[in-house]
Design a protein around this motif. Structure first.
Motif, short mmCIF file in Angstrom:
data_model
loop_
_atom_site.label_atom_id
_atom_site.label_comp_id
_atom_site.label_asym_id
_atom_site.label_seq_id
_atom_site.Cartn_x
_atom_site.Cartn_y
_atom_site.Cartn_z
N GLY A 110 -15.92 4.36 -5.36
CA GLY A 110 -16.16 4.76 -3.97
C GLY A 110 -15.57 3.79 -2.97
N ILE A 111 -15.72 2.50 -3.25
CA ILE A 111 -15.15 1.50 -2.34
C ILE A 111 -13.62 1.56 -2.37
CG2 ILE A 111 -14.82 -1.00 -2.05
CD1 ILE A 111 -17.77 -1.36 -2.59
N GLY A 112 -13.06 1.83 -3.55
CA GLY A 112 -11.62 2.00 -3.62
C GLY A 112 -11.14 3.14 -2.75
N ALA A 113 -11.84 4.28 -2.82
CA ALA A 113 -11.48 5.43 -2.00
C ALA A 113 -11.69 5.14 -0.52
CB ALA A 113 -12.31 6.65 -2.43
N THR A 114 -12.78 4.45 -0.20
CA THR A 114 -13.05 4.11 1.19
C THR A 114 -11.99 3.16 1.74
OG1 THR A 114 -15.43 4.38 0.83
CG2 THR A 114 -14.77 3.11 2.76
N GLY A 115 -11.61 2.19 0.92
CA GLY A 115 -10.55 1.26 1.34
C GLY A 115 -9.24 1.98 1.62
N VAL A 149 3.22 3.03 0.71
CA VAL A 149 3.18 1.71 0.07
C VAL A 149 2.23 0.79 0.81
CG1 VAL A 149 4.52 -0.34 -0.52
CG2 VAL A 149 5.52 1.92 -0.87
N ASP A 150 2.36 0.75 2.13
CA ASP A 150 1.44 -0.06 2.92
C ASP A 150 0.00 0.40 2.73
OD1 ASP A 150 3.20 -1.85 3.93
OD2 ASP A 150 3.34 -1.00 5.93
N THR A 151 -0.20 1.71 2.65
CA THR A 151 -1.56 2.23 2.47
C THR A 151 -2.16 1.74 1.15
OG1 THR A 151 -1.12 4.21 3.78
CG2 THR A 151 -2.94 4.33 2.22
N ASN A 162 -2.75 -2.16 1.49
CA ASN A 162 -3.85 -2.44 2.40
C ASN A 162 -5.18 -1.93 1.85
OD1 ASN A 162 -1.92 -3.49 4.08
ND2 ASN A 162 -1.91 -1.76 5.51
N GLY A 163 -5.16 -0.75 1.26
CA GLY A 163 -6.39 -0.21 0.69
C GLY A 163 -6.93 -1.08 -0.43
N ALA A 164 -6.02 -1.56 -1.29
CA ALA A 164 -6.44 -2.44 -2.38
C ALA A 164 -7.00 -3.75 -1.83
CB ALA A 164 -5.28 -2.71 -3.32
N ALA A 165 -6.38 -4.27 -0.77
CA ALA A 165 -6.86 -5.52 -0.17
C ALA A 165 -8.24 -5.34 0.45
CB ALA A 165 -5.87 -6.01 0.88
N ILE A 166 -8.45 -4.24 1.16
CA ILE A 166 -9.75 -3.98 1.79
C ILE A 166 -10.83 -3.83 0.72
CG2 ILE A 166 -11.07 -2.31 3.15
CD1 ILE A 166 -8.39 -1.71 4.63
N ALA A 167 -10.55 -3.00 -0.29
CA ALA A 167 -11.53 -2.79 -1.36
C ALA A 167 -11.78 -4.07 -2.15
CB ALA A 167 -11.05 -1.67 -2.28
N GLY A 194 2.27 -11.54 3.91
CA GLY A 194 0.91 -12.07 4.01
C GLY A 194 -0.11 -11.18 3.34
N ARG A 195 0.07 -9.87 3.46
CA ARG A 195 -0.87 -8.94 2.84
C ARG A 195 -0.76 -8.97 1.32
NH1 ARG A 195 0.90 -3.93 4.73
NH2 ARG A 195 2.44 -4.81 6.13
N LEU A 196 0.45 -9.16 0.81
CA LEU A 196 0.62 -9.28 -0.63
C LEU A 196 -0.01 -10.57 -1.16
CD1 LEU A 196 4.29 -7.99 -1.01
CD2 LEU A 196 2.19 -6.84 -1.75
N VAL A 197 0.12 -11.64 -0.39
CA VAL A 197 -0.54 -12.90 -0.77
C VAL A 197 -2.06 -12.73 -0.76
CG1 VAL A 197 -0.99 -15.28 -0.06
CG2 VAL A 197 1.36 -14.38 -0.03
N LEU A 198 -2.56 -12.06 0.27
CA LEU A 198 -4.00 -11.79 0.35
C LEU A 198 -4.47 -11.00 -0.86
CD1 LEU A 198 -6.76 -11.57 1.82
CD2 LEU A 198 -5.84 -9.56 3.00
N LEU A 199 -3.74 -9.92 -1.18
CA LEU A 199 -4.12 -9.08 -2.31
C LEU A 199 -4.09 -9.88 -3.61
CD1 LEU A 199 -4.87 -6.37 -3.51
CD2 LEU A 199 -2.44 -5.75 -3.50
#
Length: 283
Positions: A124-129, A141-143, A146-151, A239-244
């Motif tokens: 559920g958190i994956g889908a929400t992210g 690709v960005d989605t 970003n979704g993986a990083a948020i989740a 930066g987002r890839l580093v975060l992930l």
């Protein structure tokens, strides 16, 4: 910078006021709930309420909806990320079992055909992210990134909610620099997004440190998701890839290493972890 500062102050103030109001309302009859569905035993074996989590979700959700300076899609993404992950965390708080633990444990159980509450939360958190990311991203690709990083941030924050104040301190230490950079680089929306969870979390920190309440999955997941959203809104793709990658590495490490033991063994981390807490020898 002035506009970003104004938006950030508004977001933090609304988040803090709404979170305190929600916490007061939710815990007004707490003595009657001792031993009830929102009460758990903390690391000392003492009863503690989980209602701090719903209070954080309510406070940050209200701030996300009301804070000025956010575009409609960004505002909707913040509400979805914070409230959506918080609701899934609350489900696990209330109905979760200890038969399977950790990311690997829940997915292993799912592969056997056993749908645990943790697996429901993870999916559920994956889908929400992904849903939140789709509102603020440029292309598939960005989605996905970003979704993986948020989740992932939502899940990682929950892994720190094992001692009083720890998850909130980690959130403040991670979100504080993000807020500062957003202000210095004149990113009003990113500053507002970062300030919302920081204000709500800071307002609830005294009760967390005082061992009267804890974020639980609801609050920790929501805190992590909102900070993750703020980060992907501000950072460029590298930066987002580093975060992930960092989030993924820490999550993988948690399956093998106890964060509590690592923190206790490091004098600097232990001092930060114990700041404001009751001494350990009071156990």
């Amino acid at each position: 910078m002035a506009r970003g500062l104004l938006y950030a102050l508004a977001g933090a103030a609304i988040g803090a006021a709404a979170a305190r109001a929600a916490y007061s309302a939710f815990t007004r009859n707490r003595p009657a709930d001792l031993g009830g569905r929102w009460t758990r035993k903390n690391h000392r074996g003492e009863p503690i309420t989980l209602l701090e989590g719903p209070a954080f979700v309510a406070g940050s959700g209200a701030a996300a909806a009301l804070t000025p300076g956010l575009a409609p899609r960004t505002r909707l993404a913040a509400v979805l990320a914070g409230v959506g992950t918080g609701a899934l965390g609350a489900y696990d708080d209330l109905y979760g079992t200890t038969s399977s633990k950790g990311f690997k444990g829940h997915l292993t159980a799912l592969a056997r055909g056993e749908v645990t509450s943790g697996a429901v939360k993870i999916l559920g958190i994956g889908a929400t992210g992904l849903g939140a990311a789709a509102l603020v991203s440029d292309g598939p690709v960005d989605t996905l990134v970003n979704g993986a990083a948020i989740a992932g941030a939502a899940n990682l924050a929950n892994l720190f909610d094992l001692r009083p104040g720890r998850a909130i301190k980690v959130g403040l230490l991670a979100g504080g620099p993000l807020l500062a950079v957003s202000l210095l680089r004149s990113s009003p929306a990113a500053a507002a997004l970062a300030a919302v969870p920081l204000g709500a979390a800071a307002a609830l920190l005294p009760d967390d440190l005082g061992e009267r309440a804890m974020l639980g999955d609801a609050g920790a997941n929501s805190l992590g998701a909102l900070l993750g959203l703020a980060a992907v809104t501000k950072l460029g793709r590298p930066g987002r890839l580093v975060l992930l990658g960092t989030v993924a590495a820490l999550t993988a490490a948690s399956e093998k290493v106890s964060f509590t033991k690592v923190i206790a063994a490091n004098p600097v981390l232990n001092r930060i972890d114990m700041l404001g807490r009751r001494p350990v020898d009071h156990v």
